[in-house]
Write a protein that holds these residues in place. Structure first.
Motif, short mmCIF file in Angstrom:
data_model
loop_
_atom_site.label_atom_id
_atom_site.label_comp_id
_atom_site.label_asym_id
_atom_site.label_seq_id
_atom_site.Cartn_x
_atom_site.Cartn_y
_atom_site.Cartn_z
N ILE A 8 0.60 -1.09 -0.08
CA ILE A 8 0.36 0.12 0.62
C ILE A 8 0.95 1.90 0.08
N ASP A 9 0.74 2.11 -1.14
CA ASP A 9 1.55 3.16 -1.20
C ASP A 9 0.92 4.61 -0.93
N ILE A 10 1.40 5.14 0.40
CA ILE A 10 -0.38 5.95 0.76
C ILE A 10 -0.10 7.96 0.34
N GLY A 11 -0.89 8.31 -0.18
CA GLY A 11 -0.88 9.72 -0.81
C GLY A 11 -1.77 10.30 -0.17
N VAL A 65 1.62 -6.83 4.83
CA VAL A 65 1.82 -6.25 4.70
C VAL A 65 2.88 -4.70 4.25
N GLY A 66 3.14 -4.24 3.37
CA GLY A 66 3.72 -3.11 3.60
C GLY A 66 3.25 -1.95 3.08
N VAL A 67 3.31 -0.70 3.93
CA VAL A 67 2.59 0.34 3.80
C VAL A 67 4.21 1.23 3.89
N ALA A 68 3.41 2.50 2.58
CA ALA A 68 4.74 3.72 1.96
C ALA A 68 3.71 4.78 1.94
N ALA A 69 4.72 5.43 3.03
CA ALA A 69 3.94 6.64 3.66
C ALA A 69 4.71 8.15 3.26
N PRO A 70 4.44 9.43 3.19
CA PRO A 70 5.00 10.62 3.21
C PRO A 70 5.72 11.13 4.58
N THR A 113 11.14 3.99 0.22
CA THR A 113 10.92 2.70 -0.61
C THR A 113 10.99 2.43 -1.99
N GLY A 114 10.40 3.26 -2.55
CA GLY A 114 10.76 3.56 -4.10
C GLY A 114 11.88 3.01 -4.35
N GLY A 115 12.75 3.51 -3.51
CA GLY A 115 14.47 3.39 -3.48
C GLY A 115 14.95 2.34 -3.51
N LEU A 116 14.19 1.10 -2.43
CA LEU A 116 14.29 0.00 -2.55
C LEU A 116 14.04 -1.05 -3.47
N ALA A 117 12.83 -0.29 -4.02
CA ALA A 117 12.59 -1.17 -5.46
C ALA A 117 13.32 -0.87 -6.64
N GLU A 118 14.16 0.14 -6.59
CA GLU A 118 14.61 0.53 -8.12
C GLU A 118 16.10 -0.21 -7.45
N ASN A 285 5.18 2.35 -10.70
CA ASN A 285 4.97 0.90 -9.52
C ASN A 285 6.33 0.39 -8.76
N ALA A 286 7.09 1.87 -8.41
CA ALA A 286 8.06 1.85 -7.74
C ALA A 286 7.82 1.51 -5.99
N GLY A 287 6.79 2.10 -5.48
CA GLY A 287 6.06 2.44 -4.33
C GLY A 287 5.41 1.48 -3.93
N CYS A 288 4.83 0.34 -4.28
CA CYS A 288 3.80 -0.34 -4.04
C CYS A 288 4.84 -1.56 -4.43
N ILE A 289 6.08 -2.10 -5.17
CA ILE A 289 6.81 -3.03 -5.25
C ILE A 289 8.07 -2.56 -4.15
N GLY A 290 8.81 -1.64 -3.64
CA GLY A 290 8.99 -1.57 -2.65
C GLY A 290 8.44 -1.90 -1.15
N ALA A 291 7.26 -1.68 -1.36
CA ALA A 291 6.09 -1.76 -0.42
C ALA A 291 6.16 -3.59 0.01
N GLY A 292 6.09 -3.97 -1.29
CA GLY A 292 5.98 -5.56 -1.00
C GLY A 292 7.06 -5.78 -1.04
N ILE A 293 8.71 -5.60 -1.13
CA ILE A 293 9.66 -6.18 -0.14
C ILE A 293 9.26 -5.65 0.67
#
Length: 299
Positions: A8-11, A65-70, A113-118, A285-293
């Motif tokens: 989950i990538d919260i904006g 569950v993985g959650v990304a937030a600003p 989290t997006g960076g983790l995916a990249e 998709n970076a945020g969700c992929i990173g949250a998935g990791i």
């Protein structure tokens, strides 16, 4: 696939969510308008999304569950210290969601989290030192040094608040002349509108005017590139990334941004390691992929 995780990538305006397999393949995605209660993003909506994703998993079991937030996110303790755009302060989000969902939850900062995916499956795969810098409404960075992501209790990576113009505009943070005031998508559009007298809402409109050779657009764009190069020179000198991946909405301008930014950096670097300057690979998709990791690591 008998096991999946919810990501989950919260904006501030929308929430992106997905089911992610162990090989990081995105199985199912949802995008939902962000719901607020008394001005703050409703944690109950996130619980509902976890349940909705579990319902989409079919015969598979959602195991984490993985959650990304600003904002200022303490990933170690799972606390949203100061997520101003979401209306959260010192919110123990990880534990609250884990109690509601009954499965492990990991919480991460959206850019890190997006960076983790990249760093894992994107534009900086296979290197030990890298930086991911999305340029959108704001600017921040995720940093990998010797194979370790920098966190600093949630405070690392705020490259958008390096001062590049001490006599410049006041930033939303209260400091004068931050990188965001010259190079964020929001300020590029604002600066062009003020300079030209022609109101635009998007940095993409300015980029199109740059391609057309419109002088006011070229001046604003050149100032933005100069600010980015100044801030990146500082970061490169301190952190020595092998790859700098540029993401966010501004990266969609392609060579209009990347070519002059490469040239500006080459003119500033002397003894420093010169990184490969590339566009980020995973996009939205970076945020969700990173949250998935993060979720797989926690499950």
């Amino acid at each position: 696939m008998d096991r999946l995780v919810a990501a989950i990538d919260i904006g501030g305006t929308s929430i992106k969510s997905a089911l992610v397999a162990e090989d990081l393949h995105v199985v199912h995605t949802l995008r939902t308008p962000t719901r607020r209660v008394a001005g703050s993003v409703d944690v109950g909506q996130i619980v509902e999304l976890i349940d909705e994703l579990a319902g989409k998993a079919g015969d598979a079991t959602v195991v984490g569950v993985g959650v990304a937030a600003p904002g200022i996110i303490d990933e170690r303790l799972g606390i949203a210290r100061a997520a101003v755009n979401l209306g959260w302060r010192d919110l123990p989000l990880r534990d609250r969601l884990a109690d509601a969902a009954g499965i492990p939850v990991a919480l991460g900062h959206d850019v890190r989290t997006g960076g983790l995916a990249e760093f894992t499956v994107g534009a900086a795969t296979g290197v030990r030192n890298a930086m991911f810098m999305p340029i959108g409404t704001g600017i921040a960075a995720a940093v990998l040094v010797d194979g370790h992501r920098l966190d600093a209790d949630g405070y690392a990576g705020e490259i958008g608040h390096i001062v590049v113009d001490p006599g410049g505009q006041v930033c939303g943070c209260g400091t004068r002349g931050c990188l965001e005031t010259v190079a964020s998508a929001a300020f590029i559009a604002r600066n062009y509108s003020e300079r030209s007298g022609r109101t635009v809402d998007r940095a993409a409109d300015v980029a199109a005017a740059v391609v057309a050779g419109e002088p006011d657009a070229v001046a604003v764009w050149t100032r933005a590139v100069d600010g980015l190069a100044t801030a990146l020179t500082t970061a490169i000198t301190l952190l020595a990334p092998e790859v700098v991946a540029i993401g966010g909405g501004l990266s969609e301008s392609g060579d209009t941004l990347m070519v002059p930014l490469r040239e500006a950096l080459e003119g500033r670097l002397a003894f420093q390691r010169v990184p490969a300057l590339v566009r980020a690979k995973l996009g939205d998709n970076a945020g969700c992929i990173g949250a998935g990791i993060l979720a797989w690591r926690a499950s």
